[in-house]
Design an enzyme around this catalytic site. Structure first.
Site, PDB file in Angstrom:
ATOM      1  N   GLY A   8      88.307 -88.097  46.176  1.00  0.00           N
ATOM      2  CA  GLY A   8      89.521 -88.244  46.963  1.00  0.00           C
ATOM      3  C   GLY A   8      89.309 -88.431  48.446  1.00  0.00           C
ATOM      4  N   THR A   9      88.063 -88.530  48.883  1.00  0.00           N
ATOM      5  CA  THR A   9      87.832 -88.697  50.310  1.00  0.00           C
ATOM      6  C   THR A   9      87.993 -90.147  50.741  1.00  0.00           C
ATOM      7  OG1 THR A   9      85.497 -88.659  49.730  1.00  0.00           O
ATOM      8  CG2 THR A   9      86.375 -86.713  50.798  1.00  0.00           C
TER       9      THR A   9
ATOM     10  N   GLY B 221      80.473 -88.586  48.615  1.00  0.00           N
ATOM     11  CA  GLY B 221      81.504 -87.711  49.144  1.00  0.00           C
ATOM     12  C   GLY B 221      82.341 -87.112  48.037  1.00  0.00           C
TER      13      GLY B 221
ATOM     14  N   HIS C  65      74.744 -69.071  63.386  1.00  0.00           N
ATOM     15  CA  HIS C  65      73.626 -70.016  63.278  1.00  0.00           C
ATOM     16  C   HIS C  65      73.468 -70.795  64.580  1.00  0.00           C
ATOM     17  CE1 HIS C  65      72.808 -69.606  59.053  1.00  0.00           C
ATOM     18  NE2 HIS C  65      73.973 -70.076  58.642  1.00  0.00           N
TER      19      HIS C  65
ATOM     20  N   ASP D   6      71.114 -69.288  52.832  1.00  0.00           N
ATOM     21  CA  ASP D   6      70.333 -69.074  54.046  1.00  0.00           C
ATOM     22  C   ASP D   6      69.198 -68.103  53.787  1.00  0.00           C
ATOM     23  OD1 ASP D   6      72.210 -70.583  55.339  1.00  0.00           O
ATOM     24  OD2 ASP D   6      73.370 -68.852  56.027  1.00  0.00           O
TER      25      ASP D   6
ATOM     26  N   GLU E 238      78.962 -69.645  60.965  1.00  0.00           N
ATOM     27  CA  GLU E 238      78.370 -70.875  61.491  1.00  0.00           C
ATOM     28  C   GLU E 238      78.045 -70.745  62.978  1.00  0.00           C
ATOM     29  OE1 GLU E 238      77.226 -72.950  59.548  1.00  0.00           O
ATOM     30  OE2 GLU E 238      78.331 -72.319  57.771  1.00  0.00           O
TER      31      GLU E 238
ATOM     32  N   LYS F 173      86.408 -93.055  49.047  1.00  0.00           N
ATOM     33  CA  LYS F 173      85.240 -93.918  48.847  1.00  0.00           C
ATOM     34  C   LYS F 173      85.652 -95.273  48.270  1.00  0.00           C
ATOM     35  CE  LYS F 173      83.312 -90.819  46.214  1.00  0.00           C
ATOM     36  NZ  LYS F 173      84.335 -89.771  46.374  1.00  0.00           N
ATOM     37  N   THR F 174      86.463 -95.213  47.225  1.00  0.00           N
ATOM     38  CA  THR F 174      86.905 -96.457  46.606  1.00  0.00           C
ATOM     39  C   THR F 174      87.697 -97.283  47.604  1.00  0.00           C
ATOM     40  OG1 THR F 174      87.059 -95.212  44.562  1.00  0.00           O
ATOM     41  CG2 THR F 174      88.063 -97.376  44.577  1.00  0.00           C
TER      42      THR F 174
END
Ligand code: ADP
Ligand code: ZN
Ligand code: MG
Length: 623
Positions: free
Chosen positions: A213-214, A210, A436, A509, A433, A216-217
């Site tokens: 800063g999301t 990720g 799509h 795309d 999006e 993970k740690t």
């Protein structure tokens, strides 16, 4: 929109600039000047001509002559004080000096100066010292090896387990999918017997992927905290040491300790620092990083799946990792830690504002709405900045104005890093999006849309439409391939229809669409004009290096292939465009919903479509 956005490389923590080297250099300089002063003082307290005149006047009592100096004492009759007055003068080349001294009856003596120590210092100790300093300085810069030479090896950087981590899943918000996946790991660590008794194999390695800063740690620590097991943590960049073999020996040491403490977690942060694809070193040969990586692989294979040690790791650049790391039995489970969506951001804000006195008018929900694309660390930062601002203004509570200012500050920093999209971009991405998604929903063979999102995903795209196949596929028909191209083109077409303009976001795309079309013509014999023939053996990549085997057809055929590819794309484009033009009101509605919620899940989309379809049922079959 699958536009690649490069995450700024997370800079390794900068060491404070090492002043020590300068202290040493200054000390060396002082030492040099001092010693040169001590050993051969230049000049003296009188000039040579003065000395000569004193000599002529017969006032010199005695003197010592060295190779560069004449030191002496003056006769007693010249003494004004008790002390004998001495003098020093620089010696000049004067062949008559001895005669004159004798004529005056001065006691004189030559003096052999002992310069051995001096010479030794200057020709040996000092150069060696300087060389040593330079060597240390250079390697410090290169490898970051700290401490003296004597301390490397096992004892240094010994990794101790952190026990009783106070983190739990309650401290982590907004990344519920990742949390759910890790729940199983917690279960295993808590009650390993429940699993092993049944003969199950537990994942050995879990890779958290990720953007920076999301969380993970934080998530890894929370797993350890939830399970109540020791937590060994080291970051990949720490592994990479200057002295060969240290990184590898650390890995060995850490795994040795971990097995004794099982069940436990080993967490390797920034895995990409050691896990880069091997052999990418242009000069060749093994470097330290590679040795460390090899040792890591050996250790991971070394202990059994049920030894009770789970290796967690985090990276924001999974694409650079050595494929060997991702093989079964290693980091075979990958957990994506996404950027939080609207609700996720609100939940994170709630967590971080717990210890902060917020004003009553502060609405965390609206703050979440103001901060699309922000990750957990950014949000934590906002609350903190706001609290600091309020303190500086001597306020009792943190108000909305401080928070807004904090957002601006954090955003300014992020904008530089290109992580924030502006409102207009957001709109474009939303329509893209939805384009799509709608095309995919109205084509019979297209994979089901699982999720539409305009939460920028750090690793790849500004937004994405996730499609999952309903079953495993081994063969694809021409219709399916064409419909797949339709879906790829849908994003671009939606932009055209709504904005009468197109953005650069469709590049990826278009690449994929062209690739499919090209394959249809060249490999699968699906072009009417060129017929059932392949024009190039499929690129067999050799050890991952694409080896082009060269063309096996004429220039003329090449041109025809291009024409055919273009024809497929053009035809497909027309069909997809027709489809979307018909659904324009629906496209607009869907995009509005997406802009508001940032994410549309599968069932939400289905409900929307069902409602829209109620009136007019027309399945457009693009074929
Ligand atoms: P990463 O390792 O993914 O770069 P960290 O785990 O170091 O991110 O996150 C840094 C800080 O940001 C955490 O200590 C925490 O305070 C905050 N944070 C990040 N993500 C979250 C989240 N999902 N929930 C709560 N806090 C978070
Ligand atoms: Zn797209
Ligand atoms: Mg981290």
């Amino acid at each position: 929109m699958d536009q690649q956005k490069k995450e700024p490389k997370k800079e390794p923590a900068k060491k404070p600039f090492n002043l020590q080297i300068w202290y040493i250099l200054i000390a060396a300089f002082l030492f040099m000047s001092l010693s040169s002063y001590l050993f051969n003082p230049v000049g003296g307290n009188i000039s040579y001509s003065e000395f000569k005149s004193l000599l002529k006047d017969g006032r010199v009592d005695s003197c010592q002559i060295t190779s560069s100096l004449i030191k002496g004492t003056l006769r007693a009759d010249d003494l004004r004080s008790e002390k004998k007055q001495t003098f020093v003068t620089a010696r000049v080349d004067d062949p008559d000096l001895v005669k004159e001294l004798e004529a005056q009856g001065v006691q004189y003596a030559g003096n052999y100066e002992n310069t051995w120590l001096q010479q030794f210092l200057f020709t040996w100790i000092l150069p060696i010292g300087i060389f040593f300093l330079i060597w240390r300085f250079v390697f410090k810069k290169m490898g970051g090896a700290t401490g003296s030479i004597m301390s490397f090896g096992k004892s240094k950087g010994k990794i101790y387990a952190q026990e009783d981590l106070k983190f739990s899943f309650d401290d982590v918000a907004g990344i519920d999918e990742a949390k759910e996946e890790l729940q199983e790991v917690v279960e295993f660590l808590k009650t390993p017997h429940k699993f092993t008794n049944l003969g199950g194999r537990i994942p050995k390695g879990v890779l958290l992927v990720g953007a920076p800063g999301t969380g993970k740690t934080l998530l890894a620590k929370a797993v350890a905290g939830e399970a109540g097991v020791p937590f060994f943590s080291i970051s990949g960049s720490e592994f990479v040491e200057m002295f060969v073999g240290v990184g590898a020996s650390r890995v060995r040491d850490m795994f040795g300790q971990a097995v004794q403490k099982a069940p436990c977690i080993i967490f390797i942060d920034e895995l990409d620092a050691i896990g880069k694809t091997r052999g990418s070193n242009p000069i060749g040969g093994h470097d330290e990083r590679e040795q460390t990586l090899n040792q890591l692989l050996v250790e991971m294979d070394g202990f059994g799946a049920n030894a009770g040690v789970i290796i967690m790791s985090a990276t924001n650049r999974p694409e650079t990792l050595d494929p060997a790391l991702l093989r079964p039995g290693r980091f075979d489970r990958q957990v994506v830690v996404d950027r939080p969506d609207l609700h996720g951001r609100e939940a994170i804000l709630v967590i971080h504002s717990k210890g902060v006195k917020l004003d009553k008018n502060v609405n965390l929900k609206s703050i979440a709405a103001m901060t699309p694309g922000f990750v957990g660390a950014d949000l934590a930062n906002i609350i903190n900045e706001a609290a600091l601002l309020a303190a500086r203004r001597s306020k009792e509570t943190v108000g909305m104005s401080e928070i807004e200012e904090a957002i601006e500050r954090v955003m300014a920093g992020l904008e530089k890093k290109k992580r924030i999209i502006n409102k207009q971009e957001k709109e474009i991405v939303a329509y893209h999006e939805c384009g799509h998604a709608l095309v995919a929903s109205f084509l019979k063979t297209a994979d089901k849309v699982k999720k539409i999102s305009i939460v920028p995903r750090g690793i790849a795209a500004l937004g994405y439409t996730l499609q999952l196949p309903t079953e495993d596929r081994y063969l694809m028909t021409k219709v399916e391939l064409i419909e797949r191209i339709c879906v790829f083109l849908g994003g671009r077409i939606a932009e055209e229809i709504i904005f009468k303009d197109v953005s650069t976001g469709a590049q990826n795309d278009l690449e994929k669409a062209s690739e499919i079309a090209r394959r249809m013509v060249k490999y699968y014999g699906m072009s009417d004009k060129l017929g059932i023939m392949t024009f190039e053996p499929e690129n067999k990549s050799f050890l991952g290096y694409g080896m082009s085997t060269g063309k096996e057809y004429s220039e003329e055929t090449a041109r025809e292939i291009d024409v055919e590819v273009k024809k497929i794309i053009d035809d497909t484009y027309t069909k997809a465009r027709e489809l979307l033009e018909n659904k324009k009101p629906m496209l607009i509605k869907l995009a509005k919903i997406l802009m508001e919620n940032e994410v549309i899940e599968e069932d939400e989309l289905r409900k929307f479509l069902d409602k829209e379809k109620e009136g007019k049922i027309d399945e457009t079959n693009v074929n």
